[in-house]
Design an enzyme around this catalytic site. Structure first.
Site, mmCIF file in Angstrom:
data_model
loop_
_atom_site.group_PDB
_atom_site.id
_atom_site.type_symbol
_atom_site.label_atom_id
_atom_site.label_comp_id
_atom_site.label_asym_id
_atom_site.label_seq_id
_atom_site.Cartn_x
_atom_site.Cartn_y
_atom_site.Cartn_z
ATOM 1 N N SER A 143 0.878 -1.176 0.000
ATOM 2 C CA SER A 143 0.000 0.000 0.000
ATOM 3 C C SER A 143 0.914 1.224 0.000
ATOM 4 O O SER A 143 2.106 1.121 0.307
ATOM 5 C CB SER A 143 -0.833 -0.001 1.286
ATOM 6 O OG SER A 143 -1.449 1.244 1.500
ATOM 7 N N TYR A 156 -1.845 -1.107 10.342
ATOM 8 C CA TYR A 156 -1.816 -1.194 8.873
ATOM 9 C C TYR A 156 -0.455 -0.697 8.364
ATOM 10 O O TYR A 156 0.194 -1.356 7.558
ATOM 11 C CB TYR A 156 -2.973 -0.373 8.289
ATOM 12 C CG TYR A 156 -3.249 -0.660 6.825
ATOM 13 C CD1 TYR A 156 -3.952 -1.804 6.445
ATOM 14 C CD2 TYR A 156 -2.818 0.204 5.831
ATOM 15 C CE1 TYR A 156 -4.203 -2.074 5.107
ATOM 16 C CE2 TYR A 156 -3.072 -0.055 4.488
ATOM 17 C CZ TYR A 156 -3.769 -1.196 4.122
ATOM 18 O OH TYR A 156 -4.017 -1.454 2.793
#
Ligand code: NAD
Length: 279
Positions: A143, A156
């Protein structure tokens, strides 16, 4: 790759969002598919859709956090298609909230799925790819959070930055061996998907940041457009897949702050409520 009957692609987190887009694109390119997800129903629906379009597909309900289930996934691929050419370590989930408010259980879930899930894929499939002695490719989904740490999503950021490190290391190691196995790393910004459904309840700032993320993700690029970029990168044997170019000034600013030893400044989103005060 084994082109006689189409290369074999294993895709985790295939039932929804980015994984589903990758599966549809792989099928369009005549690949044979081994699709994995914890969502048995979603997996079955996608399999039926792709089989209806003439693709050779096998579904295997798999929790990537469980090594024995990932070993079974490899065995299913071998039993059905006799080998594996591409492995997509794509399954992932979200957790928002202040770092210290996220519970131990929530932290563990993030580490187990987003990081251990990719480690399991590498540990269990790369020896097979090496043994096969033919070209192959490992594609990991990280990401933009793999480079840029947004507040209110620590697990995350932590897991995606670890996936970046693992993927670069794997790339170097396979090159050291002269193995014909490429690595690509998908680092998108917002892509329209269901990922925010995996965000578990937590503190108020985390919930309002979650709502902000959800709306940005829903307006994000389509999984189909991302999948086209990913398959172009695989064909070029390109490591970095960075479809969102508008983040580059933020990354440059971060690298500059490291090199200049100035304090990091967060600029990516408007933060909700009391999180502004923390800026
Ligand atoms: N959507 C975005 O904006 C975005 C941006 C950057 C990176 N990503 C990454 O893309 C990947 C795919 O996410 P998405 O956005 O398509 O979300 P999604 O929720 O639409 O799809 C993720 C899929 O993974 C599955 N999954 C969850 N836990 C699993 C487990 N333990 N084992 C196997 N499968 C599991 C879910 O059932 C779901 O089908 C994730 O790694 C995510 O972090 C997403």
């Amino acid at each position: 790759m084994n082109n006689e009957q189409g290369p074999v692609a294993v895709i985790t987190g295939a039932a929804s969002g980015i994984g589903r887009g990758l599966a549809e694109q792989a099928a369009q390119q005549g690949m044979r598919l081994v699709l994995a997800d914890v969502d048995a129903q979603g997996l079955q629906a996608l399999c039926a859709q792709l089989q209806g379009q003439g693709a050779a597909v096998v579904a295997c309900v798999t929790d990537v956090a469980d090594a024995s289930q990932v070993e079974r996934l490899r065995d299913v691929a071998l039993a059905r298609f006799g080998g594996v050419d591409l492995l997509f370590n794509n399954a992932g989930v979200m957790q928002t909230g202040y770092s210290w408010e996220i519970t131990g259980r929530q932290w563990q879930r993030m580490l187990d799925i987003n990081l251990l899930g990719v480690i399991n894929g590498v540990r269990i499939f790369v020896p097979l790819l090496l043994e096969q002695g033919r070209p192959g490719h490992v594609i990991n989904t990280a990401s933009l959070a793999g480079f840029l740490s947004s507040p209110l999503m620590a697990p995350y950021n932590v897991t995606k930055q670890a996936v970046v490190a693992l993927s670069e290391t794997l790339h170097y190691e396979l090159a050291m061996l002269g193995a014909p196995i490429g690595v690509s790393l998908i680092c998108p910004g917002p892509v329209a998907s269901e990922i925010m459904a995996s965000n578990q309840a937590g503190d108020e700032a985390g919930q309002s940041f979650g709502a902000l993320l959800d709306s940005s993700i829903r307006q994000g690029m389509t999984p189909q457009a991302l999948a086209r970029e990913v398959f172009a990168a695989i064909a070029e044997k390109r490591f970095w897949v960075l479809p969102h170019k508008d983040f580059k000034p933020a990354l440059e600013q971060r690298v500059r702050s490291i090199l200049d030893e100035t304090n990091p400044q967060f600029q990516m989103f408007d933060l909700p409520g009391d999180a502004h005060a923390a800026r």
